[in-house]
Scaffold this motif. Structure first.
Motif, mmCIF file in Angstrom:
data_model
loop_
_atom_site.group_PDB
_atom_site.id
_atom_site.type_symbol
_atom_site.label_atom_id
_atom_site.label_comp_id
_atom_site.label_asym_id
_atom_site.label_seq_id
_atom_site.Cartn_x
_atom_site.Cartn_y
_atom_site.Cartn_z
ATOM 1 N N TRP A 6 46.064 40.145 41.772
ATOM 2 C CA TRP A 6 45.991 41.612 41.811
ATOM 3 C C TRP A 6 46.382 42.209 40.472
ATOM 4 N N ASN A 7 45.803 43.373 40.184
ATOM 5 C CA ASN A 7 46.284 44.154 39.054
ATOM 6 C C ASN A 7 47.620 44.779 39.427
ATOM 7 N N GLU A 8 48.460 45.001 38.412
ATOM 8 C CA GLU A 8 49.755 45.616 38.705
ATOM 9 C C GLU A 8 49.579 47.048 39.190
ATOM 10 N N ASP A 9 48.721 47.790 38.497
ATOM 11 C CA ASP A 9 48.472 49.178 38.917
ATOM 12 C C ASP A 9 47.264 49.200 39.842
ATOM 13 N N LYS A 10 47.538 49.464 41.100
ATOM 14 C CA LYS A 10 46.418 49.505 42.055
ATOM 15 C C LYS A 10 46.091 50.963 42.367
ATOM 16 N N ILE A 11 44.819 51.304 42.216
ATOM 17 C CA ILE A 11 44.411 52.706 42.371
ATOM 18 C C ILE A 11 43.436 52.901 43.529
ATOM 19 N N GLY A 12 43.220 51.858 44.319
ATOM 20 C CA GLY A 12 42.289 51.991 45.422
ATOM 21 C C GLY A 12 40.846 51.889 44.968
ATOM 22 N N ARG A 13 40.560 50.891 44.127
ATOM 23 C CA ARG A 13 39.212 50.625 43.667
ATOM 24 C C ARG A 13 38.982 49.105 43.635
ATOM 25 N N MET A 14 37.702 48.718 43.508
ATOM 26 C CA MET A 14 37.325 47.297 43.552
ATOM 27 C C MET A 14 38.104 46.455 42.548
ATOM 28 N N LEU A 15 38.372 47.043 41.369
ATOM 29 C CA LEU A 15 39.020 46.244 40.329
ATOM 30 C C LEU A 15 40.547 46.215 40.471
ATOM 31 N N ASP A 16 41.065 46.688 41.616
ATOM 32 C CA ASP A 16 42.479 46.414 41.927
ATOM 33 C C ASP A 16 42.664 44.901 42.028
ATOM 34 N N ILE A 17 41.616 44.241 42.478
ATOM 35 C CA ILE A 17 41.600 42.773 42.391
ATOM 36 C C ILE A 17 41.209 42.458 40.956
ATOM 37 N N LYS A 18 42.120 41.824 40.212
ATOM 38 C CA LYS A 18 41.836 41.525 38.805
ATOM 39 C C LYS A 18 40.736 40.470 38.733
ATOM 40 N N TYR A 19 40.964 39.401 39.477
ATOM 41 C CA TYR A 19 39.981 38.327 39.577
ATOM 42 C C TYR A 19 40.475 37.323 40.609
ATOM 43 N N PHE A 20 39.702 36.284 40.846
ATOM 44 C CA PHE A 20 40.148 35.156 41.662
ATOM 45 C C PHE A 20 40.381 33.992 40.714
ATOM 46 N N GLU A 21 41.510 33.312 40.876
ATOM 47 C CA GLU A 21 41.770 32.164 39.987
ATOM 48 C C GLU A 21 41.885 30.888 40.801
ATOM 49 N N PRO A 22 41.527 29.752 40.171
ATOM 50 C CA PRO A 22 41.620 28.489 40.894
ATOM 51 C C PRO A 22 43.039 28.233 41.397
ATOM 52 N N VAL A 23 43.126 27.687 42.600
ATOM 53 C CA VAL A 23 44.422 27.336 43.176
ATOM 54 C C VAL A 23 44.815 25.989 42.594
ATOM 55 N N SER A 24 45.992 25.936 41.954
ATOM 56 C CA SER A 24 46.345 24.659 41.317
ATOM 57 C C SER A 24 47.049 23.743 42.303
ATOM 58 N N VAL A 58 35.440 24.743 37.656
ATOM 59 C CA VAL A 58 34.870 25.433 38.821
ATOM 60 C C VAL A 58 33.610 24.737 39.315
ATOM 61 N N LYS A 59 33.646 24.334 40.554
ATOM 62 C CA LYS A 59 32.484 23.730 41.219
ATOM 63 C C LYS A 59 32.270 24.478 42.526
ATOM 64 N N LYS A 60 31.164 24.162 43.161
ATOM 65 C CA LYS A 60 30.984 24.683 44.523
ATOM 66 C C LYS A 60 32.139 24.162 45.370
ATOM 67 N N GLY A 61 32.801 25.052 46.093
ATOM 68 C CA GLY A 61 33.903 24.625 46.953
ATOM 69 C C GLY A 61 35.270 24.676 46.301
ATOM 70 N N THR A 62 35.327 24.973 44.992
ATOM 71 C CA THR A 62 36.635 25.099 44.326
ATOM 72 C C THR A 62 37.452 26.197 45.012
ATOM 73 N N ARG A 63 38.728 25.871 45.326
ATOM 74 C CA ARG A 63 39.597 26.839 45.995
ATOM 75 C C ARG A 63 40.085 27.887 44.993
ATOM 76 N N VAL A 64 39.981 29.136 45.371
ATOM 77 C CA VAL A 64 40.462 30.222 44.508
ATOM 78 C C VAL A 64 41.295 31.203 45.324
ATOM 79 N N LYS A 65 42.167 31.943 44.607
ATOM 80 C CA LYS A 65 42.983 32.957 45.288
ATOM 81 C C LYS A 65 43.009 34.256 44.472
#
Lengths: 154, 387
Positions: free
Chosen positions: A136-154, A126-133
């Protein structure tokens, strides 16, 4: 000699129901549907994310939602392997500012996946400018952590 | 421009883990000290300003009511000012407004914190709302780590150089703290010890971070008429500045950090300062993190953007340098948050009145005091002069 003085332990636990308001309610609904919603300011034309009811710079009222990109670039990150109050799961945590494509502010969330579980790996990948996408979590409940995380685009 | 305002005295407590006293007793230690140091009678004050971190840190919601007796406020007007980490400078600015307005001639200003009684990093997380940011704040270091990276990326400063300069800063300040009788952490550090210390939130390591301190600071602000009558060595408020930015952390840039730049500019304009590095004799910059201290040097115009690391390594901001910064050891060695900003003001006042003792910068006549609050959201600056 240091004298031992008395201490009194007192736990304050106060349940609080925070009203999200119409805009955050809609933003949360968007997350549950697998969308990240933002708002476009008619004045400065910035796309702001999360969506909001007015532009913090121009104070124009915002009532139209736009779906923003689920990919973007890392602006900065911080690696922490200590659990903290209210932390989103088990450490390590890599919090990051991410500039989602086409938006005019930085989105605060987590980095993860792709072996990003040690400091060495994060530094290498991870550097400045690294592309990420979004991942999602499988169970989405309408909260911030419905996004599990952003991962680098390979 | 209101009336001239003088600072006629200060009192600080011993800082550290203060389980030897209750919270009001700790505040009393600072209040008693300022009256003892100045010989002023508590009866002569016209009002009291006090403040802390947000109530979650304190364990009681209304500290100024809890402390009413020790603040000597019974029968007098009392105000509370609370702006997170910048509380101390906001307290000083509140005292300044009160005197400058002509509505009071002598005001007691008190900041305090007992960080060790609660869970300081947890309560810090409650500074922000639970909808969006609270998950990602990770106490204070997470935010400052991201800011540090934004800054070094923006100006292309190599990570090794940032590390080297941060190491120099922490070694210097922990040495300086030995000369400050009120400082909390005093330690002779080696570069290896600093560079290999455990990571708190990468790139921030143990010795890049301020401690949890318990302590209080009390100051007396006076009108010109009152200061002349008292005949005490006085520091004069030459300028004040305070500026904030949008609430959400991702909404504004934190490398060219507008609220820090603006707070300093407001204070410089009022004080007539054109070239701060040349004109200031000493600066008490709020430095809870080594990296952030360098960012402030740039935002305050002590040097150009991207130049701070080089100048730190040349010793420009050390005790014997061109503009000594934090000769008290600063926030890095002592951080009772609600008192910390006021400690900066008290230290600058001691410097410009020649009363700083072993850490006195010889001949200091013009000083800067500063504090920052919120999730990198607010900055406050006060300029003090010897006349």
């Amino acid at each position: 000699m240091q004298k031992d003085y008395n201490t009194l332990e007192n736990i304050i636990r106060l349940p609080h129901k925070y009203a999200a308001g119409p805009i955050f309610t809609r933003f949360y609904d968007g997350l549950r549907a697998g969308k990240i919603l933002g708002s476009t300011c008619p004045n400065c034309k910035k796309v702001l994310v999360p969506a909001r009811s007015f532009c913090p710079q121009c104070h124009a009222n915002l009532d139209e939602f736009v779906e923003v990109a689920q990919e973007g670039e890392v602006v900065s990150w911080a690696y922490s392997d200590k659990e903290f109050f209210g932390s989103p799961g088990k450490p390590p945590f890599i919090t990051a500012l991410i500039r989602l494509d086409g938006t005019g502010c930085n989105f605060l969330h987590l980095l993860g996946g792709d072996g990003l579980n040690t400091l060495e790996n994060v530094q290498a990948k991870v550097k400045k400018g690294t592309r990420v996408k979004v991942v999602w979590n499988e169970d989405k409940i309408g909260r911030m952590l419905d996004i599990k995380y952003f991962e680098p685009v390979s | 421009m209101g009336r001239p305002v003088a600072i006629v005295g200060s009192g600080q407590t011993r800082h550290g883990r203060r389980f030897d006293v209750s919270y009001p007793e700790l505040v009393k230690e600072a209040v008693d000290a300022v009256f003892e140091n100045t010989g002023i009678s508590p009866q002569d004050i016209d009002g009291v300003v006090s403040g802390t971190m947000p109530s979650m840190m304190e364990g009681v919601a209304l500290t100024h009511f809890y402390f009413a007796d020790v603040l000597r406020s019974v029968g007098k007007p009392i105000l509370k000012t609370e702006t997170c980490g910048s509380t101390g400078v906001s307290l000083a600015i509140t005292g300044y407004y009160w005197i400058a307005s002509g509505l009071a001639d002598l005001v007691l200003v008190v900041g305090s914190e007992k960080m060790n009684e609660g869970d300081s990093q947890a309560t810090m997380t409650t500074v922000v709302e639970p909808f969006y940011q609270r998950y990602f704040i990770a106490g204070a270091p997470g935010v400052f780590s991201m800011q540090c990276q934004e800054w070094s990326n923006r100006f292309g400063i190599p990570e090794d150089k940032v590390r080297e300069a941060a190491t120099r800063i922490t070694i210097d300040h922990h040495n300086d703290a030995f000369d400050n009788p009120y400082a909390h952490i005093k330690k002779r550090l080696t570069p290896d010890e600093v560079n290999n210390a455990r990571i708190i939130t990468y790139p921030i390591r143990l010795w890049d971070v301020c401690p949890n301190s318990d302590g209080a600071c009390a100051m007396l602000f006076a009108s010109e008429k009152m200061a002349k009558k008292l005949g005490l060595k006085s520091a004069w408020v030459k300028g004040v500045g305070y500026s904030g930015e949008e609430y959400w952390f991702g909404d504004s840039e934190k490398a060219i950090w507008q609220c820090a730049i603006d707070a300093a500019r407001q204070a410089y304009d009022m004080a007539g300062i054109k070239n701060p590095r040349k004109e200031l004799d000493v600066a008490e910059v709020y430095n809870p993190f080594t990296y952030q201290e360098m960012l402030y040097y740039e935002c305050f115009g002590f040097c150009g953007f991207g130049e701070a690391c080089d100048l730190v390594l040349q010793g420009v901001f050390s005790r014997e340098g061109e503009l000594p910064c934090d000769p008290s050891g600063g926030t890095l060695c002592t951080n009772p948050i609600g008192a910390t900003g006021l400690n900066r003001v008290a230290e600058a006042a001691l410097q410009v009145t020649g009363q700083a003792g072993a850490h006195q910068i010889p001949g200091a006549k013009l000083g800067l005091a500063h504090a920052m609050g919120g999730v990198d959201q607010f900055n406050g600056v006060m300029i003090l002069g010897s006349e």
